[in-house]
Design a protein around this motif. Structure first.
Motif, PDB file in Angstrom:
ATOM      1  N   HIS A   1      -2.708  10.280  -1.915  1.00 29.75           N
ATOM      2  CA  HIS A   1      -1.570   9.483  -1.447  1.00 29.75           C
ATOM      3  C   HIS A   1      -0.498  10.468  -0.967  1.00 29.75           C
ATOM      4  O   HIS A   1      -0.137  11.380  -1.704  1.00 29.75           O
ATOM      5  CB  HIS A   1      -1.092   8.646  -2.645  1.00 29.75           C
ATOM      6  CG  HIS A   1      -0.031   7.654  -2.341  1.00 29.75           C
ATOM      7  ND1 HIS A   1       0.617   6.970  -3.342  1.00 29.75           N
ATOM      8  CD2 HIS A   1       0.496   7.215  -1.175  1.00 29.75           C
ATOM      9  CE1 HIS A   1       1.504   6.156  -2.792  1.00 29.75           C
ATOM     10  NE2 HIS A   1       1.445   6.284  -1.487  1.00 29.75           N
TER      11      HIS A   1
ATOM     12  N   SER B   1       0.788  -1.242   0.000  1.00 28.57           N
ATOM     13  CA  SER B   1       0.000   0.000   0.000  1.00 28.57           C
ATOM     14  C   SER B   1       0.816   1.286   0.000  1.00 28.57           C
ATOM     15  O   SER B   1       0.257   2.369   0.165  1.00 28.57           O
ATOM     16  CB  SER B   1      -0.967   0.008   1.190  1.00 28.57           C
ATOM     17  OG  SER B   1      -1.878  -1.057   1.063  1.00 28.57           O
ATOM     18  N   HIS B   2       2.130   1.174  -0.132  1.00 26.69           N
ATOM     19  CA  HIS B   2       2.928   2.392  -0.374  1.00 26.69           C
ATOM     20  C   HIS B   2       4.252   2.018  -1.026  1.00 26.69           C
ATOM     21  O   HIS B   2       5.107   1.378  -0.400  1.00 26.69           O
ATOM     22  CB  HIS B   2       3.204   3.163   0.918  1.00 26.69           C
ATOM     23  CG  HIS B   2       4.103   4.354   0.683  1.00 26.69           C
ATOM     24  ND1 HIS B   2       3.704   5.446  -0.068  1.00 26.69           N
ATOM     25  CD2 HIS B   2       5.392   4.626   1.041  1.00 26.69           C
ATOM     26  CE1 HIS B   2       4.687   6.326  -0.122  1.00 26.69           C
ATOM     27  NE2 HIS B   2       5.719   5.847   0.526  1.00 26.69           N
TER      28      HIS B   2
ATOM     29  N   SER C   1      -0.594   7.099  -8.745  1.00 29.24           N
ATOM     30  CA  SER C   1      -0.788   8.506  -8.366  1.00 29.24           C
ATOM     31  C   SER C   1      -0.070   9.433  -9.330  1.00 29.24           C
ATOM     32  O   SER C   1       1.008   9.126  -9.822  1.00 29.24           O
ATOM     33  CB  SER C   1      -0.192   8.766  -6.986  1.00 29.24           C
ATOM     34  OG  SER C   1      -0.452   7.715  -6.101  1.00 29.24           O
TER      35      SER C   1
ATOM     36  N   MET D   1       3.456   5.968  -6.070  1.00 28.96           N
ATOM     37  CA  MET D   1       3.607   7.425  -6.154  1.00 28.96           C
ATOM     38  C   MET D   1       4.905   7.680  -6.898  1.00 28.96           C
ATOM     39  O   MET D   1       5.989   7.371  -6.389  1.00 28.96           O
ATOM     40  CB  MET D   1       3.686   8.034  -4.752  1.00 28.96           C
ATOM     41  CG  MET D   1       3.848   9.555  -4.755  1.00 28.96           C
ATOM     42  SD  MET D   1       4.483  10.232  -3.194  1.00 28.96           S
ATOM     43  CE  MET D   1       3.101  10.018  -2.093  1.00 28.96           C
TER      44      MET D   1
ATOM     45  N   ILE E   1      -4.617   8.102   1.962  1.00 28.61           N
ATOM     46  CA  ILE E   1      -3.731   6.992   2.317  1.00 28.61           C
ATOM     47  C   ILE E   1      -2.402   7.641   2.679  1.00 28.61           C
ATOM     48  O   ILE E   1      -1.683   8.142   1.805  1.00 28.61           O
ATOM     49  CB  ILE E   1      -3.511   6.022   1.128  1.00 28.61           C
ATOM     50  CG1 ILE E   1      -4.811   5.721   0.354  1.00 28.61           C
ATOM     51  CG2 ILE E   1      -2.789   4.758   1.576  1.00 28.61           C
ATOM     52  CD1 ILE E   1      -5.791   4.832   1.035  1.00 28.61           C
ATOM     53  N   SER E   2      -2.083   7.653   3.979  1.00 29.01           N
ATOM     54  CA  SER E   2      -0.882   8.371   4.403  1.00 29.01           C
ATOM     55  C   SER E   2       0.193   7.410   4.875  1.00 29.01           C
ATOM     56  O   SER E   2      -0.016   6.617   5.794  1.00 29.01           O
ATOM     57  CB  SER E   2      -1.222   9.407   5.473  1.00 29.01           C
ATOM     58  OG  SER E   2      -2.125   8.878   6.394  1.00 29.01           O
TER      59      SER E   2
ATOM     60  N   LEU F   1       0.003   0.381  -4.396  1.00 24.96           N
ATOM     61  CA  LEU F   1      -0.299   1.816  -4.499  1.00 24.96           C
ATOM     62  C   LEU F   1       1.017   2.522  -4.761  1.00 24.96           C
ATOM     63  O   LEU F   1       1.964   2.385  -3.988  1.00 24.96           O
ATOM     64  CB  LEU F   1      -0.923   2.341  -3.196  1.00 24.96           C
ATOM     65  CG  LEU F   1      -1.060   3.876  -3.110  1.00 24.96           C
ATOM     66  CD1 LEU F   1      -2.000   4.421  -4.182  1.00 24.96           C
ATOM     67  CD2 LEU F   1      -1.557   4.298  -1.726  1.00 24.96           C
TER      68      LEU F   1
ATOM     69  N   ALA G   1      -1.100  12.709  -5.561  1.00 25.04           N
ATOM     70  CA  ALA G   1      -0.124  12.554  -4.479  1.00 25.04           C
ATOM     71  C   ALA G   1       0.680  13.816  -4.226  1.00 25.04           C
ATOM     72  O   ALA G   1       1.751  14.008  -4.789  1.00 25.04           O
ATOM     73  CB  ALA G   1       0.801  11.378  -4.778  1.00 25.04           C
TER      74      ALA G   1
ATOM     75  N   ALA H   1      -4.934   8.086  -8.044  1.00 26.62           N
ATOM     76  CA  ALA H   1      -4.762   8.911  -6.846  1.00 26.62           C
ATOM     77  C   ALA H   1      -3.999  10.169  -7.225  1.00 26.62           C
ATOM     78  O   ALA H   1      -3.295  10.203  -8.230  1.00 26.62           O
ATOM     79  CB  ALA H   1      -3.984   8.148  -5.776  1.00 26.62           C
TER      80      ALA H   1
END
Ligand SMILES: [Zn+2]
Length: 419
Positions: A199, A55-56, A136, A115, A235-236, A113, A172, A170
């Protein structure tokens, strides 16, 4: 149509042998099913688990694996990463993303996810490799109104382009030390209009938190709440330096926090995400590897282990169990992204991983989840199904060698241009 025969699945904490039928992109039956399937997988010696969520991450940062290690975050960003990233192009992001997708699939990740810059290049890599993703469009404004306008124009264009791909989207804004509060507010407005995710990196270091307080006279979370930035679509990543009241407010607003233990430990952020408090407050916690520049791996199986070890080291042996590590990589992420995957249920998406139980690290098997979290590695991943399609079979991703060769050539050219 795919039939998995006689595989082990977890039901009420017990491993049972069963069949799973996949029709189109969904699990259509679990149990004593027989069918004239186009494709039958002999599941003996295999356990079926839901696909794992990363997720990141910053997928294309595979380019920087081993490029700048052993430095604290700010120095690492300013001296090594940002100058190199200023030279990125679409081609190098495409090949580096493709390598990342293969690495993730081969270690059991079926969703990530991301970025990064040039998300349309990563979107091509996602579609071609068959993984599922939320991509993102990222931006900084470095507190300049002009730069914010220029970058938001680019973001709007990228978000429109991403609509042409099979991905979630997303926006970001990078973090509070690189984006103004106005930039964050505008990002949330765009996200609400487009109905997409936001994000963001939050409270990764003590320096970030203290400098924000000095500049604004209040804590980050309070300031974010005042501009309407705290929302279930947020989503941080990291969420390390948060106080109890901030955790409670974030939980109340439905924000999701992503634990990135390996990156936090490697960049020496000085603290661990407070999972016990977050759990108590009802804050949804997810799991992420962060990029390969700060990890240096995208293996989510390893990340589950790191999450458990860091939590135990920091907060105690029994507050974060193997099952918690598994949950933040599956069900919690499924809830955050609104994707019906992360559970083996009829009617849910066929995003599955078949684990080879004959590997040394899976034996003996007193507890499948404990083995997955504490002992498994990507060598245990036998077959990966995403959206009803087999993308990894017998541990092999078809075409990997060619992709690696093209990646290496492109990376060589990129780094030659840096000196
Ligand atoms: Zn990150």
């Amino acid at each position: 149509m795919i039939l998995i025969e006689n595989a082990k699945v977890l039901r009420n904490d017990k491993l049972i042998s069963t069949n799973i039928l996949i029709e189109e992109n969904k699990i259509s039956a679990i149990g004593d099913v027989k069918s004239k399937s186009d494709y039958v997988i002999d599941g003996r010696g295999l356990a079926v688990i839901p696909g794992l969520f990363n997720s990141h991450t910053h997928a294309a940062m595979t380019l920087f694996r081993g490029y700048a290690d052993d430095m604290p975050l700010q120095e690492w960003l300013e001296k090594k990463i940002w100058p190199a990233e200023a030279k990125l192009n679409e081609e190098v992001v495409y090949w580096a993303s493709k390598l990342a997708c293969i690495e993730m699939l081969k270690s059991g990740t079926t969703f990530f996810l991301d970025m990064y810059f040039f998300p349309q290049a990563t979107a091509r890599a996602v579609e071609e490799t068959g993984i599922r993703a939320c991509l993102s469009s990222a931006f900084f404004d470095f507190f300049s109104k002009d730069l914010l306008e220029v970058n938001l124009k680019r973001v709007e264009k990228e978000l429109k382009e991403l609509k042409n791909f099979r991905v979630l989207r997303a926006i970001a804004p990078h973090a509070v030390y690189t984006v103004s509060l106005e930039g964050l507010q505008r990002a949330m407005e765009i996200a609400e209009r487009e109905n997409i995710f936001v994000h963001f990196h939050l409270a990764e270091t003590e320096k970030e938190v203290l400098e924000f307080k000095k500049k604004h006279g209040k804590g980050i979370v309070k300031a974010l709440d005042e501009i309407g930035f705290l929302s279930p679509r947020l989503i941080s990543a990291h969420c390390v330096w948060l106080e109890g009241s901030e955790i409670e407010l974030m939980a109340k607003r439905g924000v999701n926090a992503v634990h990135c233990p390996a990156s936090n430990m490697k960049l020496s952020v000085g603290k661990a995400l407070n999972y016990p408090e977050m759990k108590k407050a009802g804050l949804n916690v997810l799991l992420g590897t962060d990029g390969a520049a700060s990890n240096n791996s995208l293996d989510i199986l390893r990340e589950m282990k790191f999450s458990a070890l860091l939590q135990k080291f920091y907060y105690g042996a029994d507050l974060f169990k193997a099952v918690d590590a598994f949950r933040i990589a599956t069900e919690n992420a499924s809830k955050a992204f609104g994707i019906k995957a992360g559970k083996l249920e009829v009617g849910w998406l066929a995003d599955l991983v078949l684990i080879n139980l004959s590997k040394v690290s899976m034996n003996p098997c007193h507890d499948l989840v404990a083995n997955l979290v504490y002992s498994a590695s990507s060598e245990c991943v036998d077959t990966v199904v995403v959206d009803g399609k087999i993308v990894v079979e017998n541990g092999y991703f078809e075409g990997k060698e060619k992709i690696l060769e093209r990646f290496s050539k492109t990376a060589e050219k990129f780094f030659a241009g840096l000196v």
